[in-house]
Design a protein around this motif. Structure first.
Motif, PDB file in Angstrom:
ATOM      1  N   ALA A  97       0.854  -1.192   0.000  1.00 32.61           N
ATOM      2  CA  ALA A  97       0.000   0.000   0.000  1.00 32.61           C
ATOM      3  C   ALA A  97       0.885   1.236   0.000  1.00 32.61           C
ATOM      4  O   ALA A  97       2.020   1.209   0.480  1.00 32.61           O
ATOM      5  N   VAL A  98       0.341   2.321  -0.543  1.00 25.19           N
ATOM      6  CA  VAL A  98       1.062   3.589  -0.620  1.00 25.19           C
ATOM      7  C   VAL A  98       0.212   4.685   0.012  1.00 25.19           C
ATOM      8  O   VAL A  98      -0.993   4.774  -0.268  1.00 25.19           O
ATOM      9  N   ILE A  99       0.833   5.504   0.822  1.00 28.34           N
ATOM     10  CA  ILE A  99       0.202   6.724   1.327  1.00 28.34           C
ATOM     11  C   ILE A  99       0.844   7.901   0.608  1.00 28.34           C
ATOM     12  O   ILE A  99       2.071   8.044   0.612  1.00 28.34           O
ATOM     13  N   LEU A 100       0.034   8.734  -0.017  1.00 32.87           N
ATOM     14  CA  LEU A 100       0.506   9.958  -0.665  1.00 32.87           C
ATOM     15  C   LEU A 100       0.032  11.133   0.172  1.00 32.87           C
ATOM     16  O   LEU A 100      -1.167  11.293   0.407  1.00 32.87           O
ATOM     17  N   THR A 101       0.963  11.959   0.625  1.00 33.12           N
ATOM     18  CA  THR A 101       0.587  13.065   1.504  1.00 33.12           C
ATOM     19  C   THR A 101       1.472  14.276   1.238  1.00 33.12           C
ATOM     20  O   THR A 101       2.434  14.212   0.447  1.00 33.12           O
ATOM     21  N   GLY A 102       1.128  15.398   1.873  1.00 34.90           N
ATOM     22  CA  GLY A 102       1.888  16.621   1.720  1.00 34.90           C
ATOM     23  C   GLY A 102       2.551  17.021   3.013  1.00 34.90           C
ATOM     24  O   GLY A 102       2.892  16.183   3.848  1.00 34.90           O
ATOM     25  N   TYR A 103       2.718  18.322   3.200  1.00 29.90           N
ATOM     26  CA  TYR A 103       3.346  18.833   4.425  1.00 29.90           C
ATOM     27  C   TYR A 103       2.458  19.929   5.000  1.00 29.90           C
ATOM     28  O   TYR A 103       1.767  20.651   4.270  1.00 29.90           O
ATOM     29  N   GLY A 104       2.466  20.063   6.316  1.00 34.20           N
ATOM     30  CA  GLY A 104       1.753  21.163   6.960  1.00 34.20           C
ATOM     31  C   GLY A 104       0.345  21.331   6.451  1.00 34.20           C
ATOM     32  O   GLY A 104      -0.456  20.399   6.473  1.00 34.20           O
ATOM     33  N   SER A 105       0.037  22.510   5.947  1.00 31.48           N
ATOM     34  CA  SER A 105      -1.318  22.807   5.487  1.00 31.48           C
ATOM     35  C   SER A 105      -1.473  22.660   3.979  1.00 31.48           C
ATOM     36  O   SER A 105      -2.488  23.090   3.422  1.00 31.48           O
ATOM     37  N   GLN A 109      -4.079  15.966   3.996  1.00 29.15           N
ATOM     38  CA  GLN A 109      -4.080  16.690   5.246  1.00 29.15           C
ATOM     39  C   GLN A 109      -4.115  18.202   5.051  1.00 29.15           C
ATOM     40  O   GLN A 109      -4.425  18.955   5.965  1.00 29.15           O
ATOM     41  N   GLY A 110      -3.787  18.635   3.816  1.00 28.82           N
ATOM     42  CA  GLY A 110      -3.724  20.066   3.537  1.00 28.82           C
ATOM     43  C   GLY A 110      -4.524  20.434   2.308  1.00 28.82           C
ATOM     44  O   GLY A 110      -5.236  19.616   1.716  1.00 28.82           O
ATOM     45  N   ARG A 137     -10.664  18.517   7.811  1.00 29.41           N
ATOM     46  CA  ARG A 137     -11.758  19.452   8.079  1.00 29.41           C
ATOM     47  C   ARG A 137     -11.339  20.898   7.832  1.00 29.41           C
ATOM     48  O   ARG A 137     -12.124  21.715   7.352  1.00 29.41           O
ATOM     49  N   GLU A 138     -10.094  21.226   8.140  1.00 31.35           N
ATOM     50  CA  GLU A 138      -9.645  22.616   8.069  1.00 31.35           C
ATOM     51  C   GLU A 138      -9.218  23.047   6.673  1.00 31.35           C
ATOM     52  O   GLU A 138      -9.127  24.257   6.393  1.00 31.35           O
ATOM     53  N   SER A 139      -8.919  22.088   5.805  1.00 30.68           N
ATOM     54  CA  SER A 139      -8.290  22.413   4.526  1.00 30.68           C
ATOM     55  C   SER A 139      -9.307  22.825   3.476  1.00 30.68           C
ATOM     56  O   SER A 139     -10.501  22.557   3.594  1.00 30.68           O
ATOM     57  N   ILE A 140      -8.785  23.483   2.423  1.00 32.47           N
ATOM     58  CA  ILE A 140      -9.632  23.890   1.313  1.00 32.47           C
ATOM     59  C   ILE A 140      -9.393  22.959   0.126  1.00 32.47           C
ATOM     60  O   ILE A 140      -8.282  22.496  -0.114  1.00 32.47           O
ATOM     61  N   TYR A 141     -10.478  22.701  -0.607  1.00 39.98           N
ATOM     62  CA  TYR A 141     -10.447  21.824  -1.774  1.00 39.98           C
ATOM     63  C   TYR A 141     -11.170  22.545  -2.899  1.00 39.98           C
ATOM     64  O   TYR A 141     -12.324  22.955  -2.729  1.00 39.98           O
ATOM     65  N   THR A 142     -10.488  22.713  -4.015  1.00 42.33           N
ATOM     66  CA  THR A 142     -11.087  23.475  -5.095  1.00 42.33           C
ATOM     67  C   THR A 142     -10.584  22.999  -6.450  1.00 42.33           C
ATOM     68  O   THR A 142      -9.408  22.666  -6.611  1.00 42.33           O
ATOM     69  N   ALA A 143     -11.496  22.939  -7.416  1.00 41.33           N
ATOM     70  CA  ALA A 143     -11.147  22.721  -8.825  1.00 41.33           C
ATOM     71  C   ALA A 143     -11.301  24.079  -9.497  1.00 41.33           C
ATOM     72  O   ALA A 143     -12.314  24.372 -10.124  1.00 41.33           O
ATOM     73  N   ASN A 144     -10.305  24.929  -9.348  1.00 38.47           N
ATOM     74  CA  ASN A 144     -10.447  26.353  -9.639  1.00 38.47           C
ATOM     75  C   ASN A 144     -10.135  26.726 -11.078  1.00 38.47           C
ATOM     76  O   ASN A 144      -9.857  27.884 -11.383  1.00 38.47           O
ATOM     77  N   PHE A 145     -10.209  25.777 -11.994  1.00 39.98           N
ATOM     78  CA  PHE A 145      -9.891  26.053 -13.395  1.00 39.98           C
ATOM     79  C   PHE A 145     -10.730  27.197 -13.954  1.00 39.98           C
ATOM     80  O   PHE A 145     -10.205  28.132 -14.570  1.00 39.98           O
ATOM     81  N   MET A 146     -12.045  27.112 -13.744  1.00 40.84           N
ATOM     82  CA  MET A 146     -12.937  28.113 -14.325  1.00 40.84           C
ATOM     83  C   MET A 146     -12.794  29.478 -13.655  1.00 40.84           C
ATOM     84  O   MET A 146     -13.224  30.492 -14.202  1.00 40.84           O
ATOM     85  N   LYS A 147     -12.185  29.519 -12.487  1.00 42.99           N
ATOM     86  CA  LYS A 147     -11.868  30.799 -11.853  1.00 42.99           C
ATOM     87  C   LYS A 147     -10.982  31.643 -12.762  1.00 42.99           C
ATOM     88  O   LYS A 147     -11.037  32.872 -12.749  1.00 42.99           O
ATOM     89  N   TYR A 148     -10.170  30.963 -13.564  1.00 44.19           N
ATOM     90  CA  TYR A 148      -9.258  31.652 -14.478  1.00 44.19           C
ATOM     91  C   TYR A 148      -9.777  31.654 -15.912  1.00 44.19           C
ATOM     92  O   TYR A 148      -9.085  32.105 -16.815  1.00 44.19           O
ATOM     93  N   GLY A 149     -10.965  31.075 -16.120  1.00 50.19           N
ATOM     94  CA  GLY A 149     -11.602  31.180 -17.417  1.00 50.19           C
ATOM     95  C   GLY A 149     -11.343  30.050 -18.382  1.00 50.19           C
ATOM     96  O   GLY A 149     -11.816  30.092 -19.520  1.00 50.19           O
ATOM     97  N   PHE A 150     -10.588  29.007 -17.981  1.00 50.12           N
ATOM     98  CA  PHE A 150     -10.368  27.880 -18.885  1.00 50.12           C
ATOM     99  C   PHE A 150     -10.997  26.622 -18.311  1.00 50.12           C
ATOM    100  O   PHE A 150     -11.186  26.488 -17.105  1.00 50.12           O
ATOM    101  N   THR A 151     -11.330  25.713 -19.195  1.00 50.73           N
ATOM    102  CA  THR A 151     -12.004  24.484 -18.795  1.00 50.73           C
ATOM    103  C   THR A 151     -11.042  23.544 -18.072  1.00 50.73           C
ATOM    104  O   THR A 151      -9.823  23.642 -18.234  1.00 50.73           O
ATOM    105  N   PRO A 152     -11.570  22.629 -17.273  1.00 51.28           N
ATOM    106  CA  PRO A 152     -10.714  21.777 -16.446  1.00 51.28           C
ATOM    107  C   PRO A 152      -9.847  20.818 -17.256  1.00 51.28           C
ATOM    108  O   PRO A 152     -10.169  20.443 -18.382  1.00 51.28           O
ATOM    109  N   GLY A 153      -8.723  20.415 -16.642  1.00 50.72           N
ATOM    110  CA  GLY A 153      -7.824  19.428 -17.222  1.00 50.72           C
ATOM    111  C   GLY A 153      -7.450  18.390 -16.181  1.00 50.72           C
ATOM    112  O   GLY A 153      -8.150  18.196 -15.196  1.00 50.72           O
TER     113      GLY A 153
END
Length: 253
Positions: A51-59, A106-107, A127-143
């Motif tokens: 098994a593999v755990i993929l994670t980041g650092y801090g926030s 975690q972040g 619970r504290e972290s933000i999750y966003t697919a912000n492609f359209m925020k910049y006007g282009f479609t998701p990839g």
């Protein structure tokens, strides 16, 4: 491994891949992408791992594309696909990995970083972290395969809200919306991932590999056509003058 991506073995049979490019907040820099590719190659080649755990650092889990790369795509000098044929695309590494992958998010996970996390077999949110697919925020479609993996993993209604509006969700709000994944306090995300990974590591590796291959076969088979469609939409949407203006004014805000 590069300095920004490390592989450790926190439990027998469990590999932990940690992204920690603190200078760039785990955006898809060249160092991070190269490190992820080498990390997954190393883990896949070691039959001790189940098994593999993929994670980041801090926030920060993963912040997706850099502004420089996005501006290059706008200018027609690049795409979100790996430049060299045969080089893996970082966002789909969890899907292509033969053994189960747990995204311990975690972040914050943003854009292509969130897509990569959702390509894992298991997802744990903070619970504290933000999750966003912000492609359209910049006007282009998701990839990054997001138009396929978001509906597959989150359900169509929530996926449409993520992708069409580009809005930002806190993990706590996603829990209230009934997201089909555990949402834990940030300090508990990695521990929950380790507990899950230990339960997987009790099983025979060959059985895990065969079952994962069966469960993700449809998604793996569909992804190349989805990527072609996303790239075709980018040819229409990414080169608009408004996109450059939005990247220069809003990126990182």
């Amino acid at each position: 491994m590069t300095d920004v991506v490390t592989v450790t073995e926190p439990r027998p049979g469990v590999a932990q891949i940690t992204m920690a490019d603190q200078e760039n907040k785990n955006t898809f820099t060249g160092d991070l992408l190269a490190g992820l590719g080498r990390a997954f190659t190393r883990v896949q080649a070691d039959e001790r791992y189940k098994a593999v755990i993929l994670t980041g650092y801090g926030s920060f889990f993963c912040s997706g594309g850099t502004r420089e790369v996005l501006l290059d795509i706008h200018a027609g000098e690049s795409t979100f696909q790996a430049k060299d044929e045969g080089t893996p695309n970082a966002y789909s590494l969890p899907l292509e990995c033969p053994i189960p992958v747990i995204s311990a998010m975690q972040g914050h996970a943003i854009g292509g970083g969130l897509s990569m996390g959702l390509f894992a077999d298991f997802v744990i949110l903070s619970r504290e972290s933000i999750y966003t697919a912000n492609f359209m925020k910049y006007g282009f479609t998701p990839g990054f395969g997001s138009t396929r993996v978001f509906p597959a993993k989150l359900g169509l209604a929530l996926a449409q809200e993520f992708l069409l509006t580009g809005r930002t969700f806190r993990g706590a709000e996603l829990a209230e919306r009934g997201v089909p994944y555990p949402v834990r306090p940030r300090k508990d995300v990695l521990a929950a991932a380790l507990e899950l990974a230990e339960s997987l590591a009790e099983k025979p590796r060959r059985s895990l590999v065969l079952l994962k291959e069966h469960l993700v076969r449809e998604l793996r088979e569909q992804l190349p056509a989805v990527i072609e469609q996303e790239l075709a939409m980018h040819e229409v949407t990414f080169h608009q003058p408004e996109v450059k203006e939005l990247l220069l004014s809003r990126y990182g805000a």
